[in-house]
Design a protein around this motif. Structure first.
Motif, mmCIF file in Angstrom:
data_model
loop_
_atom_site.group_PDB
_atom_site.id
_atom_site.type_symbol
_atom_site.label_atom_id
_atom_site.label_comp_id
_atom_site.label_asym_id
_atom_site.label_seq_id
_atom_site.Cartn_x
_atom_site.Cartn_y
_atom_site.Cartn_z
ATOM 1 N N LYS A 41 26.051 34.932 43.819
ATOM 2 C CA LYS A 41 26.713 34.544 45.071
ATOM 3 C C LYS A 41 27.315 36.126 45.943
ATOM 4 N N GLY A 42 27.539 36.582 44.818
ATOM 5 C CA GLY A 42 28.438 38.132 45.284
ATOM 6 C C GLY A 42 29.467 38.460 45.425
ATOM 7 N N ASP A 43 29.562 37.190 45.143
ATOM 8 C CA ASP A 43 31.538 37.259 44.939
ATOM 9 C C ASP A 43 31.868 36.778 43.829
ATOM 10 N N ALA A 44 30.867 37.255 42.620
ATOM 11 C CA ALA A 44 31.864 38.005 41.716
ATOM 12 C C ALA A 44 30.259 38.910 40.820
ATOM 13 N N PHE A 45 30.567 40.527 40.334
ATOM 14 C CA PHE A 45 30.303 41.195 39.996
ATOM 15 C C PHE A 45 30.155 42.324 38.750
ATOM 16 N N GLU A 46 29.506 42.307 36.886
ATOM 17 C CA GLU A 46 29.376 43.536 36.471
ATOM 18 C C GLU A 46 30.054 44.639 36.678
ATOM 19 N N GLN A 47 31.386 45.331 36.001
ATOM 20 C CA GLN A 47 31.566 46.575 36.015
ATOM 21 C C GLN A 47 32.264 46.737 34.471
ATOM 22 N N ASP A 48 32.059 47.755 33.779
ATOM 23 C CA ASP A 48 32.397 47.789 32.421
ATOM 24 C C ASP A 48 32.653 46.525 31.169
ATOM 25 N N GLY A 49 31.080 46.525 31.492
ATOM 26 C CA GLY A 49 30.782 45.557 30.810
ATOM 27 C C GLY A 49 31.492 44.268 30.770
ATOM 28 N N ALA A 50 32.035 43.549 31.926
ATOM 29 C CA ALA A 50 33.449 42.572 31.711
ATOM 30 C C ALA A 50 32.083 42.416 33.427
ATOM 31 N N LEU A 51 32.854 40.587 33.906
ATOM 32 C CA LEU A 51 32.141 40.564 35.098
ATOM 33 C C LEU A 51 33.624 39.777 36.016
ATOM 34 N N TRP A 52 33.638 40.592 36.666
ATOM 35 C CA TRP A 52 34.741 40.499 37.653
ATOM 36 C C TRP A 52 34.813 39.486 38.939
ATOM 37 N N LEU A 53 35.727 38.820 39.028
ATOM 38 C CA LEU A 53 35.972 38.640 40.569
ATOM 39 C C LEU A 53 35.796 39.386 41.883
ATOM 40 N N LYS A 54 35.409 38.429 42.751
ATOM 41 C CA LYS A 54 35.500 39.544 43.879
ATOM 42 C C LYS A 54 36.919 39.433 44.491
ATOM 43 N N SER A 55 37.753 39.052 44.149
ATOM 44 C CA SER A 55 39.139 37.865 44.724
ATOM 45 C C SER A 55 39.901 39.118 46.235
ATOM 46 N N THR A 56 39.309 40.057 45.385
ATOM 47 C CA THR A 56 39.661 41.344 47.448
ATOM 48 C C THR A 56 39.708 40.890 49.048
ATOM 49 N N LEU A 57 37.956 40.098 48.469
ATOM 50 C CA LEU A 57 37.901 39.755 49.596
ATOM 51 C C LEU A 57 38.139 39.015 50.371
ATOM 52 N N TYR A 58 39.214 37.506 49.161
ATOM 53 C CA TYR A 58 39.942 36.706 50.389
ATOM 54 C C TYR A 58 41.898 37.062 49.890
ATOM 55 N N GLY A 59 41.987 38.888 50.056
ATOM 56 C CA GLY A 59 43.600 39.099 50.224
ATOM 57 C C GLY A 59 44.262 39.023 49.420
ATOM 58 N N ASP A 60 42.892 39.292 47.964
ATOM 59 C CA ASP A 60 43.915 39.311 46.840
ATOM 60 C C ASP A 60 44.150 40.155 46.725
ATOM 61 N N ASP A 61 45.015 40.781 45.744
ATOM 62 C CA ASP A 61 45.670 42.618 45.407
ATOM 63 C C ASP A 61 44.764 43.368 45.169
ATOM 64 N N LYS A 62 43.536 42.633 43.766
ATOM 65 C CA LYS A 62 43.082 43.544 43.162
ATOM 66 C C LYS A 62 41.970 41.995 42.294
ATOM 67 N N ASP A 63 40.979 43.187 42.533
ATOM 68 C CA ASP A 63 39.835 42.034 41.624
ATOM 69 C C ASP A 63 40.457 41.194 40.363
ATOM 70 N N ARG A 64 39.559 40.357 40.251
ATOM 71 C CA ARG A 64 40.474 39.889 38.605
ATOM 72 C C ARG A 64 38.540 39.477 37.330
ATOM 73 N N VAL A 65 38.873 39.833 36.115
ATOM 74 C CA VAL A 65 37.845 39.429 35.588
ATOM 75 C C VAL A 65 38.100 37.827 35.288
ATOM 76 N N LEU A 66 37.203 37.628 34.761
ATOM 77 C CA LEU A 66 36.404 36.552 34.446
ATOM 78 C C LEU A 66 36.129 36.393 33.412
#
Length: 546
Positions: free
Chosen positions: A277-302
RNA sequence: GCGCCCAUAGCUCAAUUGGAUAGAGCGUUUGACUACGAAUCAAAAGGUUAGAGGUUCAACUCCUCUUGGGCGCGCCA
């Protein structure tokens, strides 16, 4: 939200009036029980709102409205007047009060139950303490609020499910098993050091000692499983003593370990879904939740670099699971120390297609224990914390629950152990319970049939005040629902007790004129019903004798 | 440093989410048991809602800043 059956009609009348003034849209005004210092039974702010729209003096509008209301509602409204900036204050007729009192007497414990409305399924998830140690006092507050709120919502007709989420997978369970194993070996006389980050509480030693006493062979013991099941057992026992029972125990392993036909867990699937869906992405070998899209301070590792999922990933899957079970609303009770977690989980549910309103997180502030004015230390780190069971054994379930429900979740709670134990007027729980004891001590000796009583004989101020308070019970429950906090009910019960004791002082029941006696007996029955039901919604007993 | 929550009577807290003269309990002072339980009741004292601005017909409530407290800020759970 309707507390009295004529309210809908009242709203229609006022809206029609507004229409006649050229206001097309529905106006939003309140019908409320005014603050204590105001001498009125109900208050409307409608005139002020209409006046603002048509740019005129609210008192002129109010005068016109009062004329209409007094004509149309002559059966329920005795009088109405303008007050303050343009409020319309209403006073009930005696007939209406009697009619409502009869409703309490006929519906008994079902009074204020809403029927054929609120069929929504609601989940209240609370406590959810990790099964790595006994419940402590903080869990107790969450348990009291969650359980009582659930009882109130249930009474109001919602379809409520109380759920406990069990974090029974992951590294913490391994640490738990190792902790017990080490204690076991130490108790057997081995000179080995304890784990750096192991669970240091006495209860671990107790489990180890029990295992030794049971004579099981070391090699045959599954320390992880034994520790887990035994701790869970004590948690369940503590909750039972606290009068909290869950409809559902949901194990994390269900979403983190159990696999579907494709060999995937629910966590796998939800992460995959979010990625596509594009709400999570791979970076630095980890999977991140793009929670900043909905007002979180930073993205979070899943999912970590090493491939293991984070706690957040399970929790996202867990919440997806909740909505798949068709809960229209999910309420989570979390300790305030979890507040940093709210933004990311709110983001996640929105990514899963839910509205913000579908999740309500109630944060309750922490409890500070006090004994004789001195703070009682409780640090989980040293393993020396006050368990819920300790407090229950000392002050009892009634006092403990009542104290936890005395304050809004938002305010920090000071819990004085000595005060909770006192059986004097300093202690509000006894003040309320005493009402029912006083009622019952009169009712137990009254043998006649009072059902034919003429309630219009209840004419003193004390009696009317008491009836008015009793019939605002429903309104109180609706406020608890609206604010998602049971503490309004606790306050209500204390106020009701106050008015009752005043009535009791002024108005004798037994030995009065036969007809008046009958009427007052009916009033006592109604008081007893409201107090008993109200306390029950708090999970507190209402003994007939104390 | 950033974020969340809080600050109301001597103490512990309410105030129906923007409404009226900010309410209770405890504590203090003074009274009330030869009638249903005195675990009770009556009366009194106690407030610039931390402070300063702002929005509004209306602010404890919303916005900004300051002060003081609690809690969070990890590829922990």
């Amino acid at each position: 939200m309707l507390k009295f059956n004529f309210e809908e009609q009242l709203k229609n009348t006022i809206n029609n009036f507004a229409k006649s003034k050229g206001i097309e849209e529905q106006i939003s005004f309140v019908v409320e029980i005014p603050p204590k210092n105001i001498n009125a039974d109900l208050a409307l702010n409608a005139a002020m709102i209409i006046a603002k729209k048509v740019r005129t003096n609210p008192r002129i509008i109010a005068t016109e409205l009062i004329e209409i209301i007094s004509k149309e509602f002559a059966n329920t409204i005795k009088s109405a007047e303008i007050a303050g900036a343009g409020f319309i204050n209403l006073h009930f007729t005696d007939e209406f009060l009697q009619q409502e009192l009869n409703k309490i007497l006929s519906k008994k414990q079902d009074y204020a139950k809403q029927e054929n409305v609120n069929k929504d399924k609601i989940m209240v998830e609370f406590v959810s303490a990790n099964p790595t140690g006994p419940l402590h006092i903080g869990h107790g507050r969450g348990a009291a609020i969650g359980d009582s709120l659930s009882r109130i919502l249930k009474h109001l007709g919602y379809n409520v499910v109380k759920e406990y989420y069990l974090n029974d997978v992951g590294n913490q369970m391994n640490v738990l098993g190792e902790s017990t194993k080490t204690r076991y070996r130490q108790l057997k006389g081995e000179d080995i050091p304890f784990l750096e980050d192991g669970y240091k509480g006495e209860y671990i030693k107790d489990i180890a000692q029990d295992l030794i006493n049971e004579g099981k062979k070391f090699e045959e013991i599954d320390f992880k499983k034994e520790s887990h099941t035994r701790i869970l057992e004590t948690i369940k026992k503590d909750l039972e003593q606290f009068r909290v029972n869950f409809d559902s125990w949901f194990s994390e392993s269900k979403i983190a370990s159990d696999k579907d036909e494709n060999g995937k867990t629910q966590v796998d699937n939800v992460c995959q879904y979010l990625k596509e869906k594009g709400d999570a992405f791979e970076q630095d070998g980890a999977l991140w939740l793009k929670s900043t899209l909905y007002g979180d301070d930073k993205d979070r590792v899943l999912r970590r670099t090493d491939g293991r999922y984070t706690y957040l990933a399970s929790d996202v899957a867990y919440h997806k699971n909740k909505y798949e079970r068709e809960f229209a609303q999910v309420i989570n009770l979390w300790g305030a120390d979890h507040h940093g977690y709210v933004a990311r989980i709110m983001a996640a549910i929105q990514m899963l297609g839910q509205k913000k309103e579908a999740l309500k997180v109630i944060l309750y502030q922490l409890v500070s224990l006090v004994r004789n004015g001195q703070p009682v230390a409780m640090s989980t780190r040293s393993g020396e914390f006050i368990t819920l069971k300790d407090v229950l054994d000392e002050v009892g379930t009634d006092a403990c629950r009542f104290f936890f429900l005395l304050r809004a979740p938002d305010s920090q709670l000071e819990f004085d152990l000595e005060l909770a134990k006192k059986q004097t007027s300093e202690n509000p729980v006894f003040y309320v319970q005493y009402v029912n004891a006083r009622c019952q001590s009169i009712l137990k000796d009254y043998k006649e049939d009072s059902s034919t009583a003429n309630l219009s004989l209840l004419s003193t101020k004390e009696e009317k005040d008491l009836i008015k308070k009793l019939i605002s019970f429903e309104d109180t429950l609706l406020i608890c629902d609206k604010t998602k906090s049971p503490h309004h009910l606790t306050t209500y019960l204390i106020e009701t007790a106050d008015i009752y004791h005043r009535f009791y002082e002024k108005c004798r029941v037994l030995g009065e004129d036969k007809e008046l006696e009958k009427a007052r007996i009916q009033l006592l029955k109604a008081v007893s019903i409201i107090i008993t039901v109200g306390l029950d919604l708090l999970g507190v007993s209402a003994p007939n004798k104390m």
